[in-house]
Structure formats: C-alpha cells, structure tokens
Design a protein around this motif. Structure first.
Motif, mmCIF file in Angstrom:
data_model
loop_
_atom_site.group_PDB
_atom_site.id
_atom_site.type_symbol
_atom_site.label_atom_id
_atom_site.label_comp_id
_atom_site.label_asym_id
_atom_site.label_seq_id
_atom_site.Cartn_x
_atom_site.Cartn_y
_atom_site.Cartn_z
ATOM 1 N N ALA A 21 -24.177 -30.929 -21.204
ATOM 2 C CA ALA A 21 -25.506 -31.392 -20.773
ATOM 3 C C ALA A 21 -26.078 -32.384 -21.787
ATOM 4 O O ALA A 21 -26.750 -33.340 -21.408
ATOM 5 C CB ALA A 21 -26.445 -30.201 -20.599
ATOM 6 N N GLN A 22 -25.769 -32.169 -23.044
ATOM 7 C CA GLN A 22 -26.242 -33.099 -24.080
ATOM 8 C C GLN A 22 -25.635 -34.485 -23.897
ATOM 9 O O GLN A 22 -26.153 -35.468 -24.385
ATOM 10 C CB GLN A 22 -25.916 -32.542 -25.477
ATOM 11 C CG GLN A 22 -26.826 -31.370 -25.845
ATOM 12 C CD GLN A 22 -26.440 -30.688 -27.152
ATOM 13 O OE1 GLN A 22 -25.270 -30.699 -27.535
ATOM 14 N NE2 GLN A 22 -27.403 -30.077 -27.808
ATOM 15 N N GLU A 26 -24.285 -33.922 -15.161
ATOM 16 C CA GLU A 26 -25.129 -33.299 -14.140
ATOM 17 C C GLU A 26 -24.685 -31.873 -13.811
ATOM 18 O O GLU A 26 -25.499 -30.974 -13.622
ATOM 19 C CB GLU A 26 -25.111 -34.138 -12.856
ATOM 20 C CG GLU A 26 -25.943 -33.510 -11.745
ATOM 21 C CD GLU A 26 -26.014 -34.367 -10.494
ATOM 22 O OE1 GLU A 26 -25.774 -35.575 -10.593
ATOM 23 O OE2 GLU A 26 -26.310 -33.812 -9.429
ATOM 24 N N TYR A 27 -23.381 -31.674 -13.739
ATOM 25 C CA TYR A 27 -22.867 -30.344 -13.400
ATOM 26 C C TYR A 27 -23.322 -29.306 -14.444
ATOM 27 O O TYR A 27 -23.672 -28.185 -14.102
ATOM 28 C CB TYR A 27 -21.332 -30.390 -13.318
ATOM 29 C CG TYR A 27 -20.730 -29.039 -13.046
ATOM 30 C CD1 TYR A 27 -20.821 -28.458 -11.779
ATOM 31 C CD2 TYR A 27 -20.103 -28.318 -14.058
ATOM 32 C CE1 TYR A 27 -20.288 -27.208 -11.535
ATOM 33 C CE2 TYR A 27 -19.571 -27.070 -13.822
ATOM 34 C CZ TYR A 27 -19.664 -26.529 -12.555
ATOM 35 O OH TYR A 27 -19.144 -25.278 -12.317
ATOM 36 N N ALA A 28 -23.305 -29.737 -15.700
ATOM 37 C CA ALA A 28 -23.724 -28.815 -16.772
ATOM 38 C C ALA A 28 -25.205 -28.476 -16.656
ATOM 39 O O ALA A 28 -25.599 -27.328 -16.863
ATOM 40 C CB ALA A 28 -23.427 -29.439 -18.135
ATOM 41 N N GLN B 66 -35.688 -36.015 -10.493
ATOM 42 C CA GLN B 66 -36.495 -36.430 -11.640
ATOM 43 C C GLN B 66 -35.593 -36.785 -12.833
ATOM 44 O O GLN B 66 -35.798 -37.796 -13.501
ATOM 45 C CB GLN B 66 -37.449 -35.289 -12.010
ATOM 46 C CG GLN B 66 -38.355 -35.566 -13.189
ATOM 47 C CD GLN B 66 -39.553 -36.430 -12.825
ATOM 48 O OE1 GLN B 66 -39.974 -36.433 -11.679
ATOM 49 N NE2 GLN B 66 -40.076 -37.150 -13.779
ATOM 50 N N LEU B 67 -34.589 -35.932 -13.055
ATOM 51 C CA LEU B 67 -33.670 -36.176 -14.181
ATOM 52 C C LEU B 67 -32.884 -37.477 -13.975
ATOM 53 O O LEU B 67 -32.640 -38.222 -14.915
ATOM 54 C CB LEU B 67 -32.702 -34.991 -14.346
ATOM 55 C CG LEU B 67 -33.329 -33.668 -14.812
ATOM 56 C CD1 LEU B 67 -32.327 -32.523 -14.693
ATOM 57 C CD2 LEU B 67 -33.827 -33.769 -16.245
ATOM 58 N N ARG B 68 -32.538 -37.733 -12.744
ATOM 59 C CA ARG B 68 -31.825 -38.978 -12.440
ATOM 60 C C ARG B 68 -32.746 -40.175 -12.647
ATOM 61 O O ARG B 68 -32.350 -41.188 -13.201
ATOM 62 C CB ARG B 68 -31.318 -38.971 -10.999
ATOM 63 C CG ARG B 68 -30.029 -38.204 -10.844
ATOM 64 C CD ARG B 68 -29.534 -38.305 -9.420
ATOM 65 N NE ARG B 68 -28.259 -37.636 -9.272
ATOM 66 C CZ ARG B 68 -27.665 -37.415 -8.113
ATOM 67 N NH1 ARG B 68 -28.257 -37.805 -6.994
ATOM 68 N NH2 ARG B 68 -26.518 -36.804 -8.040
ATOM 69 N N ILE B 73 -29.648 -37.469 -16.641
ATOM 70 C CA ILE B 73 -28.296 -37.135 -16.192
ATOM 71 C C ILE B 73 -27.642 -38.385 -15.633
ATOM 72 O O ILE B 73 -28.302 -39.237 -15.055
ATOM 73 C CB ILE B 73 -28.268 -36.003 -15.133
ATOM 74 C CG1 ILE B 73 -29.136 -36.333 -13.913
ATOM 75 C CG2 ILE B 73 -28.656 -34.688 -15.724
ATOM 76 C CD1 ILE B 73 -29.026 -35.298 -12.822
ATOM 77 N N ARG B 74 -26.369 -38.439 -15.866
ATOM 78 C CA ARG B 74 -25.622 -39.566 -15.315
ATOM 79 C C ARG B 74 -24.949 -39.115 -14.043
ATOM 80 O O ARG B 74 -24.835 -37.916 -13.779
ATOM 81 C CB ARG B 74 -24.593 -40.081 -16.325
ATOM 82 C CG ARG B 74 -23.581 -39.026 -16.728
ATOM 83 C CD ARG B 74 -22.479 -39.621 -17.575
ATOM 84 N NE ARG B 74 -21.707 -38.612 -18.269
ATOM 85 C CZ ARG B 74 -20.821 -37.797 -17.710
ATOM 86 N NH1 ARG B 74 -20.605 -37.846 -16.409
ATOM 87 N NH2 ARG B 74 -20.157 -36.912 -18.422
ATOM 88 N N GLU B 75 -24.504 -40.078 -13.287
ATOM 89 C CA GLU B 75 -23.783 -39.763 -12.055
ATOM 90 C C GLU B 75 -22.540 -38.956 -12.406
ATOM 91 O O GLU B 75 -21.851 -39.270 -13.381
ATOM 92 C CB GLU B 75 -23.361 -41.044 -11.339
ATOM 93 C CG GLU B 75 -24.509 -41.792 -10.697
ATOM 94 C CD GLU B 75 -25.101 -41.059 -9.515
ATOM 95 O OE1 GLU B 75 -24.347 -40.585 -8.662
ATOM 96 O OE2 GLU B 75 -26.334 -40.941 -9.446
ATOM 97 N N PRO B 76 -22.260 -37.903 -11.633
ATOM 98 C CA PRO B 76 -21.029 -37.159 -11.901
ATOM 99 C C PRO B 76 -19.806 -38.034 -11.656
ATOM 100 O O PRO B 76 -19.879 -39.005 -10.907
ATOM 101 C CB PRO B 76 -21.085 -36.012 -10.891
ATOM 102 C CG PRO B 76 -21.997 -36.475 -9.823
ATOM 103 C CD PRO B 76 -22.972 -37.413 -10.461
ATOM 104 N N ALA B 77 -18.718 -37.671 -12.316
ATOM 105 C CA ALA B 77 -17.475 -38.427 -12.123
ATOM 106 C C ALA B 77 -17.132 -38.460 -10.644
ATOM 107 O O ALA B 77 -17.287 -37.462 -9.942
ATOM 108 C CB ALA B 77 -16.358 -37.759 -12.912
#
Lengths: 213, 213
Positions: A21-22, A26-28, B66-68, B73-77
């Motif tokens: 997460a750091q 996103e999954y974390a 909101q985090l996005r 958070i970044r886009e997941p792989a």
C-alpha cells in the motif's frame, strides 16, 4: 515492529499489504480496508448512531489512514494506529456538533478539562432504581461530552483495556481510568435526571387524572 | 478510609478494590451506592455493543474513487482482460468499429434496388468485418479475450461475454436474412440494429475497462 496478522485472502498478510500500500497498490489498500473496516464502522456507528454519518466517518478515517500510510513505520500496531485515527475523526465530528449546539443553547455539560462532574464526597445520592435500562442508558450516553463518550464506548461497550485506550487516545493509562470514571459518574447523574423526569411526569399524569375525576 | 480516598481507589481498580475500600463501601452509604450504580452502568453498557458488520459496499467504492482522484493509489497491473480492452481503445481499432457502423448506416441511407447491389452491400459489410477480423492484432486480441473471459468469474465479464454471443448470433441471422431477401427493408433495419448493438456493447465494455467498475 508492526504486529502482523495472516489474512484469509491470497496468503497476503498485513505487513506485506502495508508495504504494498505504501507503494500505491490498490489491491493492498482494499485488503487493509477489508481487514479492518468492521471494527472501525462499528465504532463510528456506536459513537454517532446514524448509519449515513457512520459510513462517512469510516470513509474519512480510512482516507486519512491511507493518505498517511507512507509514514507508517510500525512503531505501534497498525490497528491501533487506525483506531486512533478513527477515534480522532469521530471526536472531531462530535466536538464540531457540540460547538454548533452550544452556540444555540446554554450547555450544562461539565467541563472535561477541569475535571467533569462534581460530586460532594460522602453525600448520599439516591441509588438508581433496579437494573439500568438499556434505552435510558443509550440516551444518557448520547449526552456525554465527546471525550468521556469515547473512553466509555471503548472500555465499557467495546471492551478495550485501559492500556489500549491510552494508545488509541494518546493519553496515559491513569487518564483513561479517570475519564472513564467521570463518564460513568456523569451517566449516573443523567440517569438520575431521567428518573426524576419520569417521576415528575407520572405525578403530573396522576394529578390530571385526579382533576378529571 | 475517607470517601475521597475510596473514590480514587475505585477509579483505579474498579470492583477489584482492596479489602479496606470494600469495607468502606459497606459502611458508607454514599460510596457504596456510587460503586453499585457505576457497576450497574458498566454491566449494562455491554448490552449496547453491536456486532461488527461490514460497512456498506459504497464506502469502499467512494473511498477508492477518492484515493484514485488524489493519486494515492495507482491503477492495478493490467490483467489479460484489461490489456485487451486497452488495446481496443486504440484509435485505429475504434476507427474500425466506426467504419462498420457507418457501413451499416449506409445500408439504410442508400438502399440498393438490385439483388446484386444488396448482396454487395452485405458482402461489403461482411468484408469490412472480415478485414477487421483478419487483422493479426485482432486475432491475438480475440484469443486473449476468450482466454481471459473463460477464466473470469466476474459477473460483469460473464454478462459481456453472453451479450456478445447473442449479438454475434443476431448479426449472422440478419446477414443471412438480407442475403435471402435483399429488398426486405425490415431485414436491413435489423442488420443495422445488430451492428449498432455490437458497437454499443463494445463501447460499454470499453467504459467498463476504463472505470474498472
């Protein structure tokens, strides 16, 4: 070091999830949210009573957590850190409300800073009649000042120990005990007031019946 | 023991107080009553606890959005499925779909009078599609698409897969009908509608890929 807990999803544990997460994974974030949201939501719901507001506060608590997750170094347990943030978010909301309400009406709440409810030691207060009714108690809890309420909720309702509360609230264990005692004493006063009001209403109703007959 | 001392001991130790304090509580009605009431309040408080339950799904959805938005958070792989839709979103591919839709429009806007011409139109539409399908990249995409969707348990993916099958079948039937009855306006309308449906469905799929919903 942060205490780690194995989770039931994909073998990922809390420490690994925090590390990922750091890095913005996103999954974390979702993993950590799923792991802890129940307790945070329950705390918010107990403290504010309304579902919509509890949802809002839960979201705010996690948002603050995730904004700061890069600074988490594991000096305390992650869950303690999260609960501290959650309690702070809730207290801020309750205090804002209290200020708004105080500006409209004279408050009779005791001053938390100066020691709270006063009692003349040795003076005989009437005992609460019978067991404490849950509805009346809830009504009284809602009237507690935010700080008292938080400690009471954490200790007596949710079963946290004083050392945990001290960590969460960022205070000493002695302070946690003192706040709890003041909260309970204030609740006792509020319950007495409720009993007096009920007795007064009953007398009034009896008087009206007498006058009608 | 004085009442002030008793209260401090009670505050610190609760009901687990030492014998001297217990003795004081028995002898002093005020302190005994206080302790009894506070114990009752504490016991009743456990009844206020609520079973921790999952916060509603919208809390995580809002939080994630909101985090996005804040870039936390970044886009997941990208999974195979997402890679496919990322490829579909390329301008050249969108252009190919647009060409197919335009061709369908032209079937309606400029209906031909002769069997040969209608056949040509259908053949042309098919040819465009065939040309499109024959592209090496599209083959690779369809293979990846099939593999990803076959392995996916997502409700959204399953629905998209099902709808694409239905639309493809419908297109095949419409093409057959137009070949058999080139002057049938309704058949051409149905064919046009089928092309449109597929274009819309793919647009929806692209949207799904873009928002991750």
């Amino acid at each position: 070091m942060a205490r780690t807990r194995q989770a039931d999803t994909g073998g990922l544990n809390e420490a690994e999830a925090i590390r990922r997460a750091q890095q913005g994974d996103e999954y974390a974030f979702e993993f950590l949210y799923r792991m802890h949201n129940r307790r945070v939501y329950a705390l918010c719901l107990r403290m504010v009573g309304r579902t919509a507001e509890a949802e809002d506060l839960t979201q705010e608590a996690f948002l603050q957590l995730f904004r700061k997750i890069g600074t988490f170094r594991g000096e305390s347990a992650f869950s303690t850190w999260l609960h501290r943030l959650s309690v702070n978010v809730v207290l801020m909301r309750l205090r804002k409300k209290q200020v708004a309400e105080s500006s409209l009406e004279e408050t009779t709440e005791p001053d938390e800073e100066s020691g709270g409810p006063r009692r003349d030691f040795g003076s005989a207060d009437p005992l609460l009649t019978g067991s404490v009714d849950r509805i009346n108690l809830q009504r009284a809890v809602e009237q507690l000042p935010p700080g008292y309420r938080a400690v009471f909720e954490l200790h007596d309702v949710q079963g946290y120990e004083h050392n945990e509360i001290a960590e969460i609230m960022g205070c000493s264990i002695g302070n946690s005990k003192s706040q709890l005692h003041k909260a309970r004493t204030r609740l006792r006063e509020l319950l007495h007031e409720q009993e007096r009001d009920k007795a007064r209403e009953a007398r009034q109703a009896a008087k009206e019946v007498e006058q009608e007959s | 023991m004085r009442c002030t001392e008793f209260e401090l001991i009670y505050q610190d130790l609760g009901s687990a107080m030492p014998p001297a304090a217990a003795q004081h509580a028995k002898q002093c009605a005020a302190c005994g009553g206080l302790a009894a009431d506070l114990n009752s309040i504490s016991a009743a408080a456990r009844g206020l606890a609520i079973a921790p339950e999952e916060a509603p799904a919208r809390v995580w959805s809002n939080l994630r959005a909101q985090l996005r938005a804040e870039g936390i958070i970044r886009e997941p792989a990208k999974s195979g499925w997402e890679a496919v839709w990322a490829w579909i979103r390329q301008p050249a591919v969108i252009g190919a779909y647009a060409a197919t839709a335009l061709l369908a429009v032209s079937l309606i806007a400029h209906p031909s009078s002769g069997t040969t011409a209608s056949d040509d139109a259908v053949e042309s539409a098919s040819a465009t599609t065939d040309t499109f399908r024959s592209q090496q990249q599209l083959d690779a995409m369809e293979q990846a698409f099939s593999k990803t969707v076959a392995g996916s348990n997502s409700e959204v993916d399953a629905t998209l897969r099902k709808n694409l099958r239905v639309v493809d079948k419908f297109i095949a039937e419409c093409e057959k009908a137009v070949r058999q009855e080139p002057h049938n306006e309704a058949a051409r309308q149905y064919l046009y509608g089928a092309y449109q449906q597929k274009a819309e469905l793919l647009n929806t799929a692209m949207e799904h890929s873009f928002t991750g919903e």
